[in-house]
Design a protein around this motif. Structure first.
Motif, short mmCIF file in Angstrom:
data_model
loop_
_atom_site.label_atom_id
_atom_site.label_comp_id
_atom_site.label_asym_id
_atom_site.label_seq_id
_atom_site.Cartn_x
_atom_site.Cartn_y
_atom_site.Cartn_z
N TYR A 226 0.84 -1.20 0.00
CA TYR A 226 0.00 0.00 0.00
C TYR A 226 0.88 1.25 0.00
CZ TYR A 226 -3.94 -2.96 1.26
OH TYR A 226 -4.92 -3.91 1.25
N GLY A 227 0.22 2.38 -0.15
CA GLY A 227 0.92 3.66 -0.01
C GLY A 227 1.44 4.20 -1.32
N GLY A 228 2.73 4.39 -1.36
CA GLY A 228 3.36 4.88 -2.57
C GLY A 228 4.39 5.96 -2.33
N ARG A 229 4.16 6.82 -1.32
CA ARG A 229 5.07 7.95 -1.08
C ARG A 229 5.42 8.06 0.40
NH1 ARG A 229 7.40 8.89 -5.41
NH2 ARG A 229 7.71 11.09 -5.11
N HIS A 230 6.65 8.43 0.66
CA HIS A 230 7.14 8.71 2.01
C HIS A 230 6.46 10.00 2.50
CE1 HIS A 230 10.00 9.78 5.18
NE2 HIS A 230 10.59 8.60 5.05
N ALA A 231 6.19 10.09 3.77
CA ALA A 231 5.63 11.32 4.33
C ALA A 231 6.64 12.46 4.16
CB ALA A 231 5.31 11.12 5.81
N VAL A 232 6.14 13.68 4.05
CA VAL A 232 7.00 14.84 3.87
C VAL A 232 7.81 15.07 5.16
CG1 VAL A 232 7.06 17.34 3.50
CG2 VAL A 232 5.44 15.91 2.23
N GLU B 239 10.05 20.54 3.30
CA GLU B 239 9.83 20.93 1.90
C GLU B 239 11.12 20.92 1.08
OE1 GLU B 239 10.01 25.76 2.41
OE2 GLU B 239 8.09 24.76 2.68
N SER B 240 12.29 21.00 1.72
CA SER B 240 13.56 21.00 0.99
C SER B 240 14.08 19.60 0.67
CB SER B 240 14.63 21.75 1.81
OG SER B 240 14.91 21.03 3.00
N ILE B 241 13.44 18.57 1.23
CA ILE B 241 13.88 17.20 1.03
C ILE B 241 12.95 16.50 0.05
CG2 ILE B 241 14.27 14.98 2.18
CD1 ILE B 241 14.87 16.60 4.74
N PRO B 242 13.51 15.91 -1.02
CA PRO B 242 12.65 15.24 -2.01
C PRO B 242 11.82 14.12 -1.38
CG PRO B 242 14.91 15.43 -2.81
CD PRO B 242 14.93 15.85 -1.37
N ILE B 243 10.60 13.98 -1.87
CA ILE B 243 9.73 12.88 -1.44
C ILE B 243 10.09 11.65 -2.26
CG2 ILE B 243 7.35 12.08 -1.26
CD1 ILE B 243 6.53 15.02 -1.01
N ILE B 244 10.21 10.51 -1.58
CA ILE B 244 10.62 9.27 -2.24
C ILE B 244 9.51 8.23 -2.16
CG2 ILE B 244 13.08 9.69 -1.80
CD1 ILE B 244 12.77 7.65 0.56
N ASP B 245 9.73 7.13 -2.90
CA ASP B 245 8.81 5.99 -2.84
C ASP B 245 8.81 5.38 -1.44
OD1 ASP B 245 8.35 6.14 -5.60
OD2 ASP B 245 9.91 4.68 -6.06
N ASN B 246 7.67 4.87 -1.02
CA ASN B 246 7.52 4.17 0.26
C ASN B 246 6.33 3.23 0.10
OD1 ASN B 246 7.98 4.43 3.54
ND2 ASN B 246 5.88 3.98 3.02
N ALA C 219 9.33 10.34 14.57
CA ALA C 219 10.11 10.52 13.35
C ALA C 219 10.16 12.00 13.04
CB ALA C 219 9.46 9.76 12.18
N PRO C 220 11.16 12.46 12.26
CA PRO C 220 11.23 13.88 11.95
C PRO C 220 10.04 14.36 11.13
CG PRO C 220 13.16 12.70 11.10
CD PRO C 220 12.28 11.70 11.77
N TRP C 221 9.37 13.47 10.44
CA TRP C 221 8.24 13.84 9.59
C TRP C 221 6.90 13.69 10.31
CZ3 TRP C 221 4.92 9.76 9.20
CH2 TRP C 221 5.45 8.50 9.46
N LEU C 222 6.89 13.03 11.47
CA LEU C 222 5.64 12.64 12.10
C LEU C 222 4.99 13.77 12.90
CD1 LEU C 222 4.82 9.28 13.40
CD2 LEU C 222 4.47 11.12 15.02
#
Length: 159
Positions: A101-107, A110-117, A150-153
Protein backbone atom coordinates in the motif's frame (compact mmCIF):
# COMPACT_ATOMS: atom_id res chain seq x y z
CA UNK A 1 2.16 -15.14 13.73
CA UNK A 2 4.90 -13.97 16.06
CA UNK A 3 6.10 -10.37 15.69
CA UNK A 4 9.40 -9.19 17.17
CA UNK A 5 10.30 -5.51 17.23
CA UNK A 6 14.01 -4.82 16.83
CA UNK A 7 15.69 -1.44 17.11
CA UNK A 8 14.24 1.51 15.22
CA UNK A 9 12.14 0.29 12.27
CA UNK A 10 13.13 -3.38 12.03
CA UNK A 11 10.51 -6.09 12.48
CA UNK A 12 10.75 -9.89 12.41
CA UNK A 13 7.63 -11.90 11.56
CA UNK A 14 7.59 -15.66 12.14
CA UNK A 15 4.98 -18.20 11.20
CA UNK A 16 5.12 -21.97 10.72
CA UNK A 17 8.88 -21.90 11.32
CA UNK A 18 9.54 -19.33 8.58
CA UNK A 19 10.70 -15.72 8.89
CA UNK A 20 10.32 -12.34 7.18
CA UNK A 21 12.51 -9.36 8.07
CA UNK A 22 11.20 -5.84 7.44
CA UNK A 23 13.38 -2.69 7.34
CA UNK A 24 16.73 -3.72 8.86
CA UNK A 25 18.36 -0.29 8.88
CA UNK A 26 21.30 1.61 10.27
CA UNK A 27 19.92 1.82 13.83
CA UNK A 28 19.30 -1.95 14.02
CA UNK A 29 21.87 -4.22 15.63
CA UNK A 30 23.17 -7.03 13.37
CA UNK A 31 20.59 -9.78 12.91
CA UNK A 32 22.61 -12.99 13.26
CA UNK A 33 20.05 -15.47 14.61
CA UNK A 34 17.61 -15.44 11.69
CA UNK A 35 16.33 -18.90 10.77
CA UNK A 36 14.38 -20.01 7.69
CA UNK A 37 14.32 -16.56 6.12
CA UNK A 38 11.83 -16.51 3.23
CA UNK A 39 11.68 -12.77 2.44
CA UNK A 40 13.06 -9.32 3.21
CA UNK A 41 10.82 -6.26 2.81
CA UNK A 42 12.28 -2.76 2.54
CA UNK A 43 9.70 0.03 2.67
CA UNK A 44 11.94 2.77 1.26
CA UNK A 45 15.50 3.80 0.47
CA UNK A 46 16.52 5.76 3.58
CA UNK A 47 19.45 4.13 5.42
CA UNK A 48 17.54 3.89 8.71
CA UNK A 49 15.37 1.29 6.90
CA UNK A 50 18.05 -0.73 5.09
CA UNK A 51 21.81 -0.99 4.79
CA UNK A 52 24.10 -3.01 2.54
CA UNK A 53 25.62 -4.61 5.65
CA UNK A 54 22.26 -5.98 6.76
CA UNK A 55 21.38 -7.20 3.27
CA UNK A 56 24.79 -8.87 2.92
CA UNK A 57 24.37 -10.60 6.29
CA UNK A 58 20.81 -11.74 5.52
CA UNK A 59 21.62 -12.96 2.01
CA UNK A 60 24.60 -14.88 3.41
CA UNK A 61 22.16 -16.68 5.74
CA UNK A 62 19.64 -17.27 2.92
CA UNK A 63 21.41 -16.80 -0.45
CA UNK A 64 18.31 -16.76 -2.68
CA UNK A 65 15.97 -14.90 -0.34
CA UNK A 66 13.69 -12.53 -2.26
CA UNK A 67 13.98 -8.84 -1.40
CA UNK A 68 10.82 -6.79 -2.01
CA UNK A 69 11.05 -3.00 -2.20
CA UNK A 70 9.87 0.02 -4.19
CA UNK A 71 11.76 1.22 -7.27
CA UNK A 72 13.73 3.80 -5.30
CA UNK A 73 15.40 1.07 -3.25
CA UNK A 74 16.28 -0.93 -6.36
CA UNK A 75 17.93 2.17 -7.82
CA UNK A 76 19.79 2.87 -4.57
CA UNK A 77 20.95 -0.74 -4.16
CA UNK A 78 22.77 -1.83 -7.32
CA UNK A 79 24.08 -5.36 -7.12
CA UNK A 80 21.15 -6.71 -5.12
CA UNK A 81 18.41 -8.77 -6.73
CA UNK A 82 15.41 -6.70 -5.67
CA UNK A 83 11.88 -7.43 -6.78
CA UNK A 84 10.22 -4.05 -7.27
CA UNK A 85 6.79 -3.74 -5.69
CA UNK A 86 4.25 -0.92 -5.79
CA UNK A 87 0.93 -0.17 -4.14
CA UNK A 88 -1.65 -2.77 -5.16
CA UNK A 89 0.89 -5.56 -5.65
CA UNK A 90 0.39 -8.89 -3.87
CA UNK A 91 3.16 -11.42 -3.33
CA UNK A 92 2.96 -14.84 -1.69
CA UNK A 93 6.01 -16.31 0.01
CA UNK A 94 4.69 -19.34 1.88
CA UNK A 95 3.33 -19.00 4.56
CA UNK A 96 3.06 -15.22 4.10
CA UNK A 97 0.91 -13.14 1.77
CA UNK A 98 2.14 -9.58 1.37
CA UNK A 99 -0.07 -6.78 0.02
CA UNK A 100 1.58 -3.42 -0.61
CA UNK A 101 0.00 0.00 0.00
CA UNK A 102 0.92 3.66 -0.01
CA UNK A 103 3.36 4.88 -2.57
CA UNK A 104 5.07 7.95 -1.08
CA UNK A 105 7.14 8.71 2.01
CA UNK A 106 5.63 11.32 4.33
CA UNK A 107 7.00 14.84 3.87
CA UNK A 108 10.02 15.42 6.12
CA UNK A 109 10.67 19.00 5.05
CA UNK A 110 9.83 20.93 1.90
CA UNK A 111 13.56 21.00 0.99
CA UNK A 112 13.88 17.20 1.03
CA UNK A 113 12.65 15.24 -2.01
CA UNK A 114 9.73 12.88 -1.44
CA UNK A 115 10.62 9.27 -2.24
CA UNK A 116 8.81 5.99 -2.84
CA UNK A 117 7.52 4.17 0.26
CA UNK A 118 5.36 1.07 0.50
CA UNK A 119 3.43 -0.15 3.49
CA UNK A 120 2.94 -3.89 3.80
CA UNK A 121 -0.06 -5.88 5.01
CA UNK A 122 0.95 -9.41 6.03
CA UNK A 123 -1.62 -12.22 5.97
CA UNK A 124 -4.46 -9.70 6.32
CA UNK A 125 -3.50 -9.38 10.00
CA UNK A 126 -0.39 -7.24 10.46
CA UNK A 127 0.22 -3.85 8.86
CA UNK A 128 3.35 -1.70 8.79
CA UNK A 129 3.19 1.57 6.78
CA UNK A 130 6.91 2.32 6.70
CA UNK A 131 7.38 6.09 6.90
CA UNK A 132 3.91 7.05 5.77
CA UNK A 133 0.34 7.48 6.89
CA UNK A 134 -0.90 5.09 4.20
CA UNK A 135 -4.00 3.19 5.29
CA UNK A 136 -4.77 -0.28 3.88
CA UNK A 137 -8.30 0.49 2.72
CA UNK A 138 -10.69 -2.42 3.02
CA UNK A 139 -8.40 -4.44 5.29
CA UNK A 140 -9.22 -5.33 8.88
CA UNK A 141 -5.84 -4.86 10.53
CA UNK A 142 -5.50 -6.82 13.77
CA UNK A 143 -2.00 -5.54 14.62
CA UNK A 144 -0.63 -2.18 13.51
CA UNK A 145 3.06 -1.31 13.77
CA UNK A 146 2.65 2.45 13.51
CA UNK A 147 5.56 4.88 13.64
CA UNK A 148 5.28 7.09 16.73
CA UNK A 149 8.47 9.12 16.47
CA UNK A 150 10.11 10.52 13.35
CA UNK A 151 11.23 13.88 11.95
CA UNK A 152 8.24 13.84 9.59
CA UNK A 153 5.64 12.64 12.10
CA UNK A 154 2.88 14.80 13.50
CA UNK A 155 1.23 12.95 16.35
CA UNK A 156 -2.24 14.25 15.48
CA UNK A 157 -1.94 12.85 11.95
CA UNK A 158 -0.49 9.58 13.24
CA UNK A 159 -3.43 9.14 15.60
Amino acid sequence: MRVTKHEHACLRLERDGKTIIIDPGSFTLPLTDVKNLVAVVLTHEHPDHWTPDHLDRLTALAPRVPIFAPAGVAAAAPGYDITVVAPGDTVTVDPFTLVFYGGRHAVIHESIPIIDNVGVLVNDDFYYPGDSYAVPKGAEVRLLAAPVGAPWLKIGEAM
